[in-house]
Design an enzyme around this catalytic site. Structure first.
Site, PDB file in Angstrom:
ATOM      1  N   GLY A   1       0.815  -1.213   0.000  1.00 20.61           N
ATOM      2  CA  GLY A   1       0.000   0.000   0.000  1.00 20.61           C
ATOM      3  C   GLY A   1       0.847   1.261   0.000  1.00 20.61           C
TER       4      GLY A   1
ATOM      5  N   GLY B   1      26.343  -7.247  17.487  1.00 17.61           N
ATOM      6  CA  GLY B   1      25.325  -6.552  18.271  1.00 17.61           C
ATOM      7  C   GLY B   1      24.868  -7.370  19.471  1.00 17.61           C
TER       8      GLY B   1
ATOM      9  N   GLY C   1      22.555  -6.690  21.525  1.00 20.70           N
ATOM     10  CA  GLY C   1      21.276  -6.099  21.932  1.00 20.70           C
ATOM     11  C   GLY C   1      20.284  -7.220  22.184  1.00 20.70           C
TER      12      GLY C   1
ATOM     13  N   GLU D   1      30.159  -6.572  20.214  1.00 18.12           N
ATOM     14  CA  GLU D   1      29.347  -5.384  20.509  1.00 18.12           C
ATOM     15  C   GLU D   1      30.246  -4.145  20.432  1.00 18.12           C
TER      16      GLU D   1
ATOM     17  N   VAL E   1      33.483  -3.998  14.285  1.00 16.48           N
ATOM     18  CA  VAL E   1      33.710  -4.861  13.117  1.00 16.48           C
ATOM     19  C   VAL E   1      33.867  -3.987  11.879  1.00 16.48           C
TER      20      VAL E   1
ATOM     21  N   VAL F   1      21.977  -5.314  14.655  1.00 14.45           N
ATOM     22  CA  VAL F   1      22.457  -4.001  15.099  1.00 14.45           C
ATOM     23  C   VAL F   1      21.332  -2.967  15.139  1.00 14.45           C
ATOM     24  N   GLY F   2      20.109  -3.438  15.262  1.00 14.97           N
ATOM     25  CA  GLY F   2      18.974  -2.525  15.374  1.00 14.97           C
ATOM     26  C   GLY F   2      18.058  -2.611  14.168  1.00 14.97           C
TER      27      GLY F   2
ATOM     28  N   ASP G   1       6.298   0.524  15.263  1.00 18.91           N
ATOM     29  CA  ASP G   1       7.743   0.655  15.027  1.00 18.91           C
ATOM     30  C   ASP G   1       8.094   1.768  14.045  1.00 18.91           C
TER      31      ASP G   1
ATOM     32  N   HIS H   1       2.958 -16.666  49.533  1.00 18.90           N
ATOM     33  CA  HIS H   1       4.183 -17.418  49.812  1.00 18.90           C
ATOM     34  C   HIS H   1       3.935 -18.891  49.503  1.00 18.90           C
TER      35      HIS H   1
HETATM   36  P1  FAD Z   1       5.487  -4.902  12.164  1.00 20.45           P
HETATM   37  O1  FAD Z   1       5.260  -6.013  13.087  1.00 20.45           O
HETATM   38  O2  FAD Z   1       6.809  -4.786  11.500  1.00 20.45           O
HETATM   39  O3  FAD Z   1       4.343  -5.020  11.048  1.00 20.45           O
HETATM   40  C1  FAD Z   1       4.258  -4.164   9.965  1.00 20.45           C
HETATM   41  C2  FAD Z   1       3.552  -4.911   8.848  1.00 20.45           C
HETATM   42  O4  FAD Z   1       3.278  -3.983   7.810  1.00 20.45           O
HETATM   43  C3  FAD Z   1       4.388  -5.997   8.214  1.00 20.45           C
HETATM   44  O5  FAD Z   1       3.632  -7.180   8.096  1.00 20.45           O
HETATM   45  C4  FAD Z   1       4.752  -5.458   6.831  1.00 20.45           C
HETATM   46  O6  FAD Z   1       4.828  -6.470   5.849  1.00 20.45           O
HETATM   47  C5  FAD Z   1       3.579  -4.553   6.559  1.00 20.45           C
HETATM   48  N1  FAD Z   1       3.886  -3.424   5.671  1.00 20.45           N
HETATM   49  C6  FAD Z   1       4.889  -2.514   5.776  1.00 20.45           C
HETATM   50  N2  FAD Z   1       4.788  -1.583   4.818  1.00 20.45           N
HETATM   51  C7  FAD Z   1       3.704  -1.928   4.082  1.00 20.45           C
HETATM   52  C8  FAD Z   1       3.103  -1.348   2.956  1.00 20.45           C
HETATM   53  N3  FAD Z   1       3.549  -0.218   2.424  1.00 20.45           N
HETATM   54  N4  FAD Z   1       2.013  -1.973   2.426  1.00 20.45           N
HETATM   55  C9  FAD Z   1       1.517  -3.113   2.984  1.00 20.45           C
HETATM   56  N5  FAD Z   1       2.059  -3.688   4.062  1.00 20.45           N
HETATM   57  C10 FAD Z   1       3.137  -3.096   4.604  1.00 20.45           C
HETATM   58  N6  FAD Z   1       8.801  -7.057  20.661  1.00 20.45           N
HETATM   59  C11 FAD Z   1       8.275  -7.354  21.866  1.00 20.45           C
HETATM   60  O7  FAD Z   1       7.527  -6.554  22.421  1.00 20.45           O
HETATM   61  N7  FAD Z   1       8.559  -8.543  22.484  1.00 20.45           N
HETATM   62  C12 FAD Z   1       9.383  -9.457  21.925  1.00 20.45           C
HETATM   63  O8  FAD Z   1       9.622 -10.515  22.511  1.00 20.45           O
HETATM   64  C13 FAD Z   1       9.945  -9.165  20.661  1.00 20.45           C
HETATM   65  N8  FAD Z   1      10.763 -10.059  20.062  1.00 20.45           N
HETATM   66  C14 FAD Z   1      11.259  -9.768  18.826  1.00 20.45           C
HETATM   67  C15 FAD Z   1      12.124 -10.674  18.248  1.00 20.45           C
HETATM   68  C16 FAD Z   1      12.677 -10.408  17.016  1.00 20.45           C
HETATM   69  C17 FAD Z   1      13.603 -11.411  16.380  1.00 20.45           C
HETATM   70  C18 FAD Z   1      12.332  -9.207  16.332  1.00 20.45           C
HETATM   71  C19 FAD Z   1      12.891  -8.911  14.967  1.00 20.45           C
HETATM   72  C20 FAD Z   1      11.483  -8.281  16.914  1.00 20.45           C
HETATM   73  C21 FAD Z   1      10.951  -8.550  18.172  1.00 20.45           C
HETATM   74  N9  FAD Z   1      10.114  -7.646  18.811  1.00 20.45           N
HETATM   75  C22 FAD Z   1       9.613  -7.931  20.047  1.00 20.45           C
HETATM   76  C23 FAD Z   1       9.735  -6.370  18.188  1.00 20.45           C
HETATM   77  C24 FAD Z   1       8.340  -6.486  17.564  1.00 20.45           C
HETATM   78  O9  FAD Z   1       8.325  -7.543  16.646  1.00 20.45           O
HETATM   79  C25 FAD Z   1       7.973  -5.180  16.887  1.00 20.45           C
HETATM   80  O10 FAD Z   1       8.094  -4.119  17.813  1.00 20.45           O
HETATM   81  C26 FAD Z   1       6.553  -5.225  16.379  1.00 20.45           C
HETATM   82  O11 FAD Z   1       6.360  -6.275  15.467  1.00 20.45           O
HETATM   83  C27 FAD Z   1       6.193  -3.894  15.704  1.00 20.45           C
HETATM   84  O12 FAD Z   1       4.867  -3.927  15.306  1.00 20.45           O
HETATM   85  P2  FAD Z   1       4.355  -3.023  14.088  1.00 20.45           P
HETATM   86  O13 FAD Z   1       2.926  -3.375  13.890  1.00 20.45           O
HETATM   87  O14 FAD Z   1       4.716  -1.625  14.333  1.00 20.45           O
HETATM   88  O15 FAD Z   1       5.219  -3.487  12.833  1.00 20.45           O
HETATM   89  P1  NAD Z   2      19.191  -3.374  19.690  1.00 19.65           P
HETATM   90  O1  NAD Z   2      19.090  -1.918  19.504  1.00 19.65           O
HETATM   91  O2  NAD Z   2      18.535  -4.007  20.830  1.00 19.65           O
HETATM   92  O3  NAD Z   2      20.720  -3.795  19.787  1.00 19.65           O
HETATM   93  C1  NAD Z   2      21.640  -3.515  18.793  1.00 19.65           C
HETATM   94  C2  NAD Z   2      23.018  -3.598  19.393  1.00 19.65           C
HETATM   95  O4  NAD Z   2      23.956  -3.565  18.337  1.00 19.65           O
HETATM   96  C3  NAD Z   2      23.335  -2.433  20.325  1.00 19.65           C
HETATM   97  O5  NAD Z   2      23.886  -2.929  21.509  1.00 19.65           O
HETATM   98  C4  NAD Z   2      24.337  -1.610  19.527  1.00 19.65           C
HETATM   99  O6  NAD Z   2      25.278  -0.930  20.332  1.00 19.65           O
HETATM  100  C5  NAD Z   2      25.017  -2.685  18.684  1.00 19.65           C
HETATM  101  N1  NAD Z   2      25.605  -2.219  17.442  1.00 19.65           N
HETATM  102  C6  NAD Z   2      25.099  -1.302  16.578  1.00 19.65           C
HETATM  103  N2  NAD Z   2      25.926  -1.173  15.512  1.00 19.65           N
HETATM  104  C7  NAD Z   2      26.959  -2.038  15.707  1.00 19.65           C
HETATM  105  C8  NAD Z   2      28.116  -2.387  14.963  1.00 19.65           C
HETATM  106  N3  NAD Z   2      28.381  -1.809  13.788  1.00 19.65           N
HETATM  107  N4  NAD Z   2      28.956  -3.311  15.474  1.00 19.65           N
HETATM  108  C9  NAD Z   2      28.689  -3.905  16.672  1.00 19.65           C
HETATM  109  N5  NAD Z   2      27.617  -3.614  17.424  1.00 19.65           N
HETATM  110  C10 NAD Z   2      26.751  -2.697  16.940  1.00 19.65           C
HETATM  111  O7  NAD Z   2      18.729  -4.005  18.295  1.00 19.65           O
HETATM  112  P2  NAD Z   2      18.347  -5.484  17.901  1.00 19.65           P
HETATM  113  O8  NAD Z   2      18.900  -6.472  18.845  1.00 19.65           O
HETATM  114  O9  NAD Z   2      18.671  -5.579  16.446  1.00 19.65           O
HETATM  115  O10 NAD Z   2      16.789  -5.472  18.051  1.00 19.65           O
HETATM  116  C11 NAD Z   2      16.003  -4.494  17.359  1.00 19.65           C
HETATM  117  C12 NAD Z   2      14.810  -4.122  18.160  1.00 19.65           C
HETATM  118  O11 NAD Z   2      13.867  -5.184  18.119  1.00 19.65           O
HETATM  119  C13 NAD Z   2      15.098  -3.928  19.633  1.00 19.65           C
HETATM  120  O12 NAD Z   2      15.558  -2.644  19.909  1.00 19.65           O
HETATM  121  C14 NAD Z   2      13.764  -4.151  20.234  1.00 19.65           C
HETATM  122  O13 NAD Z   2      13.047  -2.954  20.171  1.00 19.65           O
HETATM  123  C15 NAD Z   2      13.129  -5.171  19.320  1.00 19.65           C
HETATM  124  N6  NAD Z   2      13.208  -6.515  19.946  1.00 19.65           N
HETATM  125  C16 NAD Z   2      12.608  -6.684  21.155  1.00 19.65           C
HETATM  126  C17 NAD Z   2      12.671  -7.893  21.791  1.00 19.65           C
HETATM  127  C18 NAD Z   2      12.039  -8.049  23.133  1.00 19.65           C
HETATM  128  O14 NAD Z   2      11.237  -7.202  23.495  1.00 19.65           O
HETATM  129  N7  NAD Z   2      12.362  -9.096  23.888  1.00 19.65           N
HETATM  130  C19 NAD Z   2      13.363  -8.952  21.210  1.00 19.65           C
HETATM  131  C20 NAD Z   2      13.983  -8.747  19.992  1.00 19.65           C
HETATM  132  C21 NAD Z   2      13.883  -7.515  19.373  1.00 19.65           C
END
Ligand code: FAD
Ligand code: NAD
Length: 474
Positions: free
Chosen positions: A122, A188, A190, A211, A245, A277-278, A319, A451
């Protein structure tokens, strides 16, 4: 001719599907568009969270934890199992089944709420018109009285370590390895690096995490980060801090990394490399010229405190806007915007969003860290309590970690709660609740906790703020 809706949502991730369902509950005619396909090549709703994020990572964390416990913990209970082995295919297949159940569940919820789903990409055009390029090659035009942008985020790619889906991967690849890599490198330390690094470490990989920052988990409370780092090191996760790196080359089925540890260049050779790395806002291609919606320097859609973009009828959530990239933050923003559109009050308090890292031990927090309060000059007092002194934690064989309550020095109001330990992902909500109700450490201390439960650590930590914890010397 455009199809008309009260609300058009772009993105069916946590933020988008919450917005769509809440708007439909409030009587609006809703369309929701999503471009994503599942592993089977069919449309899959639910976003990053359900397809390649929260849920699949927790499924693998749980499977790998079972294996780890069988190897390292069951013996203590007098339980042994002969000839145990891992079948990675079955483990990943179980994860895929869970993903399918939940992505299919969103499609059913859409049907039940009479939300029209469009499968394709979209783009918002001026005048709140959304053009959708559908997977079947056709294009449809939708007009919304309101449009909610919920496009989510994508992994950040490093220019010298491009994802190839085989040797150098992001979360998508690291959730789908077909066998346990002998050596896994992670860039990373993170949330993703620690969670997915833990999965493969528990299953037997040698995991090295590089990191760039000198401090471990800089966003967490420094004391909590220190305790967690010690536990991760005990588990054999090799975390190198201050490691920058500069090169990653794939040669003969191996990835050769060059990094600088602050003193000299060093080399690391691994079989797979996870780059974590984010993430960055997925705003590419979302906005046609002339919509008036602005992006900031990080590519995030600019919004005010109520997720309003400044363009009449256009909102953005999850996000793709400022604030933590967490599914539950997106959930709340989606609901709040739907309610605002319906003329109801809708607000999200970003100061009480809980954070959880699902490692072992888990790390969780809400509110401010000690280092933030010091920097802001806010006077505070703290009380902590270790799980090693909590009967339930010891009985479970999970004595690692602690709870810390931070309260205002003068008013006693709770400013933060930091937890490291088993199941703290659940316990942290006591802190969220207390903060939302403007509670004090004394309030928590005077509340009866069952408890033996893990929550007694919070009770004693709250009492420790006033130096009257019962189960430790104050
Ligand atoms: P998204 O989940 O990214 O969804 C956006 C959707 O929009 C996607 O399906 C995409 O295909 C669709 N889209 C984008 N642009 C368009 C377009 N132009 N047209 C049509 N469709 C489109 N967060 C937690 O709170 N707890 C966790 O344990 C956790 N674990 C994670 C583990 C990993 C490995 C990763 C990568 C992330 C994790 N997160 C976690 C973060 C979490 O997944 C995101 O914060 C969350 O999914 C964001 O929700 P959102 O709806 O903003 O975006
Ligand atoms: P992050 O921001 O958590 O961590 C990225 C790490 O990479 C940081 O520590 C940063 O200093 C490091 N980094 C950045 N550039 C680098 C480089 N060039 N070389 C080495 N280190 C570098 O990002 P993520 O782990 O990719 O996760 C992305 C986001 O997804 C998170 O911030 C979080 O919001 C979401 N997430 C949430 C959960 C959860 O809630 N349990 C789980 C997975 C992901």
């Amino acid at each position: 001719m455009a199809d008309n809706f009260d609300v058009v949502v772009i993105g069916a991730g946590p933020a988008g599907y919450h917005a769509a369902i809440r708007a439909a509950q409030l009587g609006m005619k809703v369309a929701c568009i999503d471009a994503a396909l599942g592993k089977d090549g069919k449309p899959a709703l639910g976003g990053t969270c359900l397809r390649v994020g929260c849920i699949p990572s927790k499924a693998l964390l749980d499977s790998s934890r079972q294996w780890h416990n069988l190897q390292h913990l069951f013996g203590e209970h007098g339980i042994t199992a002969k000839d145990s082995k891992i079948d990675v295919g079955t483990m990943v297949g179980r994860k895929d089944k869970i993903v399918k159940q939940f992505t299919g569940g969103i499609a059913q919820l859409f049907k039940a709420n009479k939300i029209t789903a469009y499968y394709g990409f979209g783009t918002l055009h001026p005048g709140k018109v959304v053009k959708v390029k559908q997977h079947d090659g056709t294009e449809v035009e939708l007009a919304g009285k309101h449009v909610i942008l919920a496009a989510g985020s994508d992994s950040i790619e490093l220019p010298f370590a491009k994802f190839d889906g085989k040797h150098i991967v992001d979360n998508v690849g690291a959730l789908d390895f077909t066998e346990v890599p002998k050596r896994l490198g992670v860039i990373g330390a993170g949330v993703i690096g620690l969670e997915l690094g833990s999965v493969w470490k528990r299953l037997g990989a040698e995991v090295t995490i590089l990191e760039a920052m000198p401090d471990f988990l800089a966003a967490a409370d420094a004391e909590a980060a220190k305790v967690a780092l010690k536990e991760f090191k005990k588990q054999g996760l090799d975390i190198k801090l201050g490691a920058k790196v500069s090169k990653a080359e794939v040669r003969k089925n191996e990835v050769h990394l060059t990094y600088n540890d602050g003193k000299a260049d060093a080399q690391l050779v691994v079989d797979k490399l996870l780059v974590a790395v984010g993430r960055k806002s997925a705003s590419k291609g979302l906005l046609a010229d002339g919509t008036g919606v602005k992006l900031n320097e990080r590519g995030q859609i600019e919004v005010d405190d109520h997720c309003f973009t400044g363009v009449e009828g256009v909102w953005a959530v999850g996000d793709c806007v400022r604030g933590p990239m967490l599914a539950h933050k997106g959930f709340e923003e989606g609901i709040a915007v739907a309610e605002l559109i319906a003329g109801l009050p809708g607000h999200v308090n970003l100061d009480t969003i809980p954070w959880v890292i699902y490692t072992e031990p888990e790390i969780a927090w809400v509110g401010k860290t000690e280092q933030q309060l010091k920097a802001e000059g806010i006077p505070f007092k703290t009380g902590s309590f270790p799980f090693a002194a909590v009967g339930r934690a010891v009985a479970m064989g999970e004595p690692a970690g602690f709870v810390k309550v931070i309260a205002h020095e003068e008013t006693d109001r709770i400013l933060g709660m930091h937890l490291v330990g088993v199941n703290v992902s659940e316990l942290v909500h006591e802190g969220v609740l207390a903060m939302e109700f403007h509670g004090s450490a004394e309030d928590l201390a005077r509340i009866c906790h069952a408890h033996p439960t893990l929550s007694e650590a919070i009770h004693d930590a709250a009492m420790a703020v006033d130096k009257r914890a019962i189960h430790k010397a104050n």
